[in-house]
Design a protein around this motif. Sequence first.
Motif, PDB file in Angstrom:
ATOM      1  N   GLY A  29      -2.680  -1.836   1.192  1.00  0.00           N
ATOM      2  CA  GLY A  29      -1.310  -2.071   0.759  1.00  0.00           C
ATOM      3  C   GLY A  29      -0.373  -1.265   1.648  1.00  0.00           C
ATOM      4  N   SER A  30       0.811  -1.775   1.878  1.00  0.00           N
ATOM      5  CA  SER A  30       1.717  -1.156   2.835  1.00  0.00           C
ATOM      6  C   SER A  30       2.571  -0.070   2.192  1.00  0.00           C
ATOM      7  CB  SER A  30       2.628  -2.214   3.463  1.00  0.00           C
ATOM      8  OG  SER A  30       3.431  -2.809   2.460  1.00  0.00           O
ATOM      9  N   PHE A  31       3.147   0.730   3.059  1.00  0.00           N
ATOM     10  CA  PHE A  31       4.056   1.791   2.649  1.00  0.00           C
ATOM     11  C   PHE A  31       5.028   1.988   3.802  1.00  0.00           C
ATOM     12  CE2 PHE A  31       5.594   5.962   1.519  1.00  0.00           C
ATOM     13  CZ  PHE A  31       5.510   5.996   0.141  1.00  0.00           C
ATOM     14  N   PRO A  32       6.306   2.212   3.522  1.00  0.00           N
ATOM     15  CA  PRO A  32       7.263   2.417   4.621  1.00  0.00           C
ATOM     16  C   PRO A  32       6.820   3.572   5.518  1.00  0.00           C
ATOM     17  CG  PRO A  32       8.424   2.145   2.549  1.00  0.00           C
ATOM     18  CD  PRO A  32       6.968   2.262   2.205  1.00  0.00           C
ATOM     19  N   PHE A  69      -4.198   7.729  -1.974  1.00  0.00           N
ATOM     20  CA  PHE A  69      -3.609   6.972  -0.867  1.00  0.00           C
ATOM     21  C   PHE A  69      -3.693   7.777   0.430  1.00  0.00           C
ATOM     22  CE2 PHE A  69       0.007   5.870   1.803  1.00  0.00           C
ATOM     23  CZ  PHE A  69      -0.146   4.495   1.920  1.00  0.00           C
ATOM     24  N   THR A  70      -3.286   9.043   0.383  1.00  0.00           N
ATOM     25  CA  THR A  70      -3.308   9.861   1.599  1.00  0.00           C
ATOM     26  C   THR A  70      -4.745  10.083   2.089  1.00  0.00           C
ATOM     27  OG1 THR A  70      -3.257  11.868   0.214  1.00  0.00           O
ATOM     28  CG2 THR A  70      -1.150  11.039   1.047  1.00  0.00           C
ATOM     29  N   LEU A 116      -5.830   6.991   3.888  1.00  0.00           N
ATOM     30  CA  LEU A 116      -5.207   6.860   5.207  1.00  0.00           C
ATOM     31  C   LEU A 116      -5.872   7.816   6.211  1.00  0.00           C
ATOM     32  CD1 LEU A 116      -3.101   5.611   7.012  1.00  0.00           C
ATOM     33  CD2 LEU A 116      -1.413   7.256   6.124  1.00  0.00           C
ATOM     34  N   ILE A 117      -6.148   9.015   5.786  1.00  0.00           N
ATOM     35  CA  ILE A 117      -6.844   9.965   6.656  1.00  0.00           C
ATOM     36  C   ILE A 117      -8.220   9.424   7.032  1.00  0.00           C
ATOM     37  CG2 ILE A 117      -7.945  12.242   6.728  1.00  0.00           C
ATOM     38  CD1 ILE A 117      -5.599  13.312   5.090  1.00  0.00           C
ATOM     39  N   SER A 118      -8.914   8.826   6.056  1.00  0.00           N
ATOM     40  CA  SER A 118     -10.243   8.262   6.307  1.00  0.00           C
ATOM     41  C   SER A 118     -10.164   7.083   7.269  1.00  0.00           C
ATOM     42  CB  SER A 118     -10.872   7.835   4.984  1.00  0.00           C
ATOM     43  OG  SER A 118     -12.141   7.262   5.191  1.00  0.00           O
ATOM     44  N   ALA A 119      -9.128   6.251   7.128  1.00  0.00           N
ATOM     45  CA  ALA A 119      -8.972   5.097   8.017  1.00  0.00           C
ATOM     46  C   ALA A 119      -8.776   5.548   9.460  1.00  0.00           C
ATOM     47  CB  ALA A 119      -7.787   4.242   7.557  1.00  0.00           C
TER      48      ALA A 119
END
Length: 240
Positions: free
Chosen positions: A135-138, A195-196, A199-202
Amino acid sequence: MDNSLLSGHSSDWWNSAMLLSLGLAAFVALLVAGATTGAVISARREAAAAQRDLERYKSTVAGQVADAKKAGIEAGEKAGNADLKAAQANERAAAFEKEAQELKASNLALEVQIQPRRLSGENSKKLAEVLSKMGSFPIGIVSRVFDPEGSDFADDLDCAFGAGKWHPVRQRDWTMSNRGVAIATFEGTTLPPDFTNALISALSGVGIKATMITITEDNQNTTSAHFQPNELYLLVGAKP
């Protein structure tokens, strides 16, 4: 009869006899001294000659003993020479192999250090796929001013996030001297920990190590667009 005579001889005769006797005594003394000196010199020469003979004998014997020891050592060395040379060759080969591996590792580390950071096409696609499922985030993709290497790397990330439908905003004039990649928010902004972490894992999945930081109010204006609350930023600092 002349009472001045002794045994029928005058004093002159006795004086002459005395002088003759003294001369004979002196001559005999000289002969004795000469004989004694000759005997001493001869004895010394014989002793010196005997000492030289003894030294030559000792030297000869010592040489013979040394030759015998050397012959014994050489015989022992020849007996195990093949095994010794093989062991030494193996030891040298192992040392050369270790040096080669260490040099290779050093060269690889140097190559990694001097090569610019880029996101390959394969890793860009992989990152986009993971991002699309989150899912997106600005988000703003931010690189430093006068940092072409960091700017190119940030462009790669911008493409990956765009392909993941995150609609990133690209900023190229960050004036800070931070190093590495950081996920940042302006102070007061909160993000769900899941979420964070995702993102770090990605980013880690494509070889990018990212940290979490908070942008303080003192640093809000270090980009021309200024950092804003309730926004997510991916800061690309200088190469570590």
